[in-house]
Scaffold this motif. Structure first.
Motif, PDB file in Angstrom:
ATOM      1  N   TYR A   1       9.340  -1.392   4.069  1.00  0.00           N
ATOM      2  CA  TYR A   1       7.999  -1.502   4.624  1.00  0.00           C
ATOM      3  C   TYR A   1       7.449  -0.101   4.797  1.00  0.00           C
ATOM      4  O   TYR A   1       7.989   0.678   5.595  1.00  0.00           O
ATOM      5  CB  TYR A   1       8.088  -2.224   5.970  1.00  0.00           C
ATOM      6  CG  TYR A   1       6.773  -2.600   6.603  1.00  0.00           C
ATOM      7  CD1 TYR A   1       6.322  -3.915   6.551  1.00  0.00           C
ATOM      8  CD2 TYR A   1       6.004  -1.656   7.280  1.00  0.00           C
ATOM      9  CE1 TYR A   1       5.116  -4.262   7.154  1.00  0.00           C
ATOM     10  CE2 TYR A   1       4.807  -2.002   7.875  1.00  0.00           C
ATOM     11  CZ  TYR A   1       4.367  -3.306   7.803  1.00  0.00           C
ATOM     12  OH  TYR A   1       3.190  -3.673   8.403  1.00  0.00           O
TER      13      TYR A   1
ATOM     14  N   GLU B   1       4.395  -2.026  -3.956  1.00  0.00           N
ATOM     15  CA  GLU B   1       3.646  -3.098  -3.304  1.00  0.00           C
ATOM     16  C   GLU B   1       2.284  -3.289  -3.971  1.00  0.00           C
ATOM     17  O   GLU B   1       1.806  -4.406  -4.112  1.00  0.00           O
ATOM     18  CB  GLU B   1       3.488  -2.756  -1.808  1.00  0.00           C
ATOM     19  CG  GLU B   1       3.231  -3.982  -0.971  1.00  0.00           C
ATOM     20  CD  GLU B   1       3.184  -3.657   0.518  1.00  0.00           C
ATOM     21  OE1 GLU B   1       3.953  -2.775   0.981  1.00  0.00           O
ATOM     22  OE2 GLU B   1       2.375  -4.288   1.214  1.00  0.00           O
TER      23      GLU B   1
ATOM     24  N   TRP C   1       9.138  -5.932   1.944  1.00  0.00           N
ATOM     25  CA  TRP C   1       9.098  -6.829   3.099  1.00  0.00           C
ATOM     26  C   TRP C   1       8.504  -8.189   2.756  1.00  0.00           C
ATOM     27  O   TRP C   1       8.889  -9.203   3.337  1.00  0.00           O
ATOM     28  CB  TRP C   1       8.300  -6.168   4.224  1.00  0.00           C
ATOM     29  CG  TRP C   1       6.856  -5.911   3.839  1.00  0.00           C
ATOM     30  CD1 TRP C   1       6.401  -4.893   3.055  1.00  0.00           C
ATOM     31  CD2 TRP C   1       5.736  -6.703   4.173  1.00  0.00           C
ATOM     32  NE1 TRP C   1       5.063  -4.983   2.877  1.00  0.00           N
ATOM     33  CE2 TRP C   1       4.611  -6.082   3.558  1.00  0.00           C
ATOM     34  CE3 TRP C   1       5.534  -7.866   4.929  1.00  0.00           C
ATOM     35  CZ2 TRP C   1       3.321  -6.601   3.678  1.00  0.00           C
ATOM     36  CZ3 TRP C   1       4.241  -8.359   5.049  1.00  0.00           C
ATOM     37  CH2 TRP C   1       3.155  -7.740   4.426  1.00  0.00           C
TER      38      TRP C   1
END
Lengths: 322, 345
Positions: B340, B258, B333
């Motif tokens: 997540y 991420e 996500w």
């Protein structure tokens, strides 16, 4: 009185000690399993099984309790072990006699068969037999029909079946759906286990039969010949009955082995006891309990076999002999 | 065949012996044992392409393998300090219960029964899978609902058997399962034509089709996904510290993706980044390792050794592998998936 007490006291003490030891071990097993958060007990056998079994003698489906799944597994074990015992005995006797034949051709052939089959691990023979069956036979869609009304394919052997629900009549297998439907079917898994187990046990039985026959003293045979009996008559009336005394105890071992060896069928997808127990074990996570059930079943089967064979042995054994 | 059997026996003996011995007061700290021993015992499959598979030199690779390596890098400072213990599906739970392995990373589905009654805890989901069907193209099937009276090859000791029964019972369709003990035997029987369909998790179907079929194009995966198979690592119950380490190393890999941190750029990002979240993750800001009983570089070493989640995925099961699986649910996500990770702070 005192003497009786002295004689029994050590035995009673030994028994009590054994019981204590077993109790302590059992207690620790449960205690430790509880400590690790592993649930124990046999209650799960009453819960729905939740999985299907490919072939079963009686009606079985996934909504039945787990013990019915185990029962189906036991029946499948017996379904292969009993016929295999019969075939192995007949075949073994023939091969054993063949090894004693006067003619070198059958003697050598039987000798080769024995040495090959008993020196290759059963598991390999089983896998070989299974993959040979599933690769050589045609697909279910183009099944061959060796005899009218019967079909042979990768899905197995289909034969007409006689049944009485709802009306008595022949249930003929037919080409339908993905292959053949109806009739009485023997899956390739079953056939492979039956063939491999029968052959493997037969060669051991052959050696036992040969040993038994060789143990008959030559004087008995000479006496038979002197009476003018033919070779076959000597074999049937003198040699075989005498040889049975040496054969039966060893044969018992082979039947026990055969039943236990049937557990290897799990490798090729035949749903016998161990296969069902593996699935049950994984669905429920009760490794300990499932292994206990399997052990108890094999123990019972073995004890029953041994008891029956001992009864038979008592009948063929020499009267009055120790 | 004999070796796994022997191993099962050995494991059962180990379980029996450890269960028989006098009850222990405390299980002992897994982390201390690992540090003392100098390696992590990682329970993997005995060979599932993409997840754990040894090559001809005996070097293990795969998705589950990389997770164990990341944990070893984090805890022991060296991704190679892992001893991989191949387990079949029946042995796996006994192995973690008896303490033979410290972590079970063996494409194992998280279910209530397993979580609540087997003395183990799943630390999280690392791969979202589902069960499907592989069929020969020549049968011209378009839906699993056409499998009436079909023979279906399946491996024993998996959740797949139960899902199979559940699905076809709910559809009121009768099928005949042919259940094999080994993974190998199950797909060999299918490719030899014994069964009309083969069922396992979709990741497994892709692996089997692309690696084992003579001609992968002769087989198709049916559209039905009949179950949820959340796969993830599990640890023995009762050691919350170890549980937290395994859980957070997996989160760190997701967090790294991420944050755009890769195996290649991690050093420059570590040197330059002013983002407090990234600083915390890579140990240049607050010390996040202390709370786990590790040092401040725990996540840095994990990411440096195997890459972020996306890299692990691509290398083992994604575009850079034989499986060529799409990310699907296993995307972040904010990229259409459901991965997540809770914040590292």
């Amino acid at each position: 009185m005192r003497q009786a007490l002295l004689r029994w006291l050590p035995q009673i003490l030994l028994l009590a000690l054994l019981a204590l030891l077993l109790g302590w071990l059992g207690h620790n097993v449960l205690e430790n399993m509880r400590e690790r958060g592993i649930r124990a007990g046999f209650g799960f056998l009453l819960e729905p099984a939740g999985f299907e079994i490919g072939e079963s003698l009686f009606d079985y489906d996934a909504s039945l309790p787990l013990w019915r799944a185990f029962l189906t597994g036991v029946m499948n074990t017996l379904r292969v072990a009993l016929p295999a015992s019969v075939i192995a005995t007949l075949l073994g006797t023939l091969i054993g006699l063949g090894r004693l034949a006067r003619h070198p051709v059958p003697r050598r052939l039987c000798g080769m068969l024995v040495e090959t089959l008993r020196n290759i691990p059963l598991l390999l023979q089983l896998l070989m037999c299974y993959f040979a069956l599933t690769s050589l036979l045609p697909d279910a869609a183009d099944a061959i029909s060796p005899l009218p009304g019967s079909f042979l394919s990768k899905s197995g052997l289909f034969l007409p079946a006689w049944h009485c629900t709802p009306q008595c009549g022949w249930d003929m297998p037919q080409v339908a759906g993905f292959g053949i439907e109806g009739g009485w079917s023997l899956t390739p898994e079953y056939l492979a286990v039956l063939i491999a187990l029968s052959l493997y046990s037969a060669v051991f039985i052959a050696e036992i039969v040969r040993g038994g026959i060789l143990s008959v003293s030559s004087g008995q045979i000479a006496a038979g010949n002197a009476l003018g009996l033919t070779r076959l008559q000597v074999l049937w009336h003198i040699t075989l009955p005498l040889a049975l005394r040496a054969i039966v105890p060893a044969l018992t071992n082979q039947y026990l082995n055969l039943t236990k060896n049937s557990s290897l069928a799990v490798a090729i997808g035949y749903p016998e006891l161990v296969s069902v127990a593996n699935t049950a074990l994984n669905q429920s996570g009760r490794a300990f309990e499932c292994i206990v059930v399997v052990m108890a079943v094999y123990l019972s089967l073995s004890l029953i076999t041994a008891a029956l064979m001992n009864l038979y042995n008592a009948r063929v054994a020499l009267r009055g002999a120790a | 065949m004999t070796r796994p059997r022997l191993r099962t026996l050995g494991l059962l003996c180990a379980l029996a012996v450890s269960a028989l011995s006098t009850p222990l007061a405390h299980a002992g700290k897994t982390l201390d044992t690992i540090k003392q021993r100098g390696n992590i015992q990682c329970g993997v499959s005995s060979g599932v392409a993409g997840f754990s598979l040894p090559d001809s030199q005996g070097r293990w690779s795969g998705f589950d393998v990389d997770l164990c390596r990341a944990i070893a890098a984090s805890v022991l400072g060296d991704p190679n300090k892992v001893n991989f213990v191949p387990l079949n599906s029946q042995q796996r739970f006994s192995a973690i219960q008896s303490g033979e392995v410290d972590i079970l990373a063996r494409n194992t589905t998280w279910t209530l029964t397993r979580d609540a009654s087997l003395g183990l805890s799943f630390t999280g989901i690392t791969y979202f899978d589902g069960q499907g069907f592989l069929v020969p193209k020549k049968l011209k099937l378009t839906s699993a609902k056409q499998l009436k009276n079909a023979e279906i090859c399946v491996q024993s000791g998996t959740t797949n058997e139960k899902n199979l029964a559940d699905y076809f019972r709910s559809q009121n369709i009768k099928i005949k399962p042919v259940v094999f003990e080994g993974f190998e035997a199950s797909f060999k029987a299918f490719f030899s034509g014994r069964c009309q369909a083969y069922t396992t998790d979709i990741s497994g179907l892709a692996g089997v089709r692309n690696k084992e079929a003579k001609n992968p194009d002769d087989y198709v995966i049916l559209p039905e996904v009949i179950s949820k198979e959340p796969l993830g690592p599990a640890v023995r119950r009762g050691d919350d510290d170890w549980f937290a380490i395994v859980r957070w190393v997996a989160f760190a890999l997701i967090e790294a993706e991420e944050g755009g941190i890769t195996q290649a750029n991690i050093d420059s990002i570590k040197a330059d980044s002013k983002d407090p979240a990234i600083q915390r993750l890579l140990g240049t800001g607050e010390d996040s390792g202390k709370l786990l009983g590790l040092d401040r570089d725990w996540a840095y070493r994990a990411i440096k050794s195997v890459g972020n989640y996306g890299e692990v995925f691509a290398r083992n099961v994604g575009p850079n592998s034989v499986l060529k699986l799409p990310r699907g649910l296993n995307n972040l996500w904010n990229k259409g998936g459901i991965l997540y990770a809770p914040p590292i702070r």
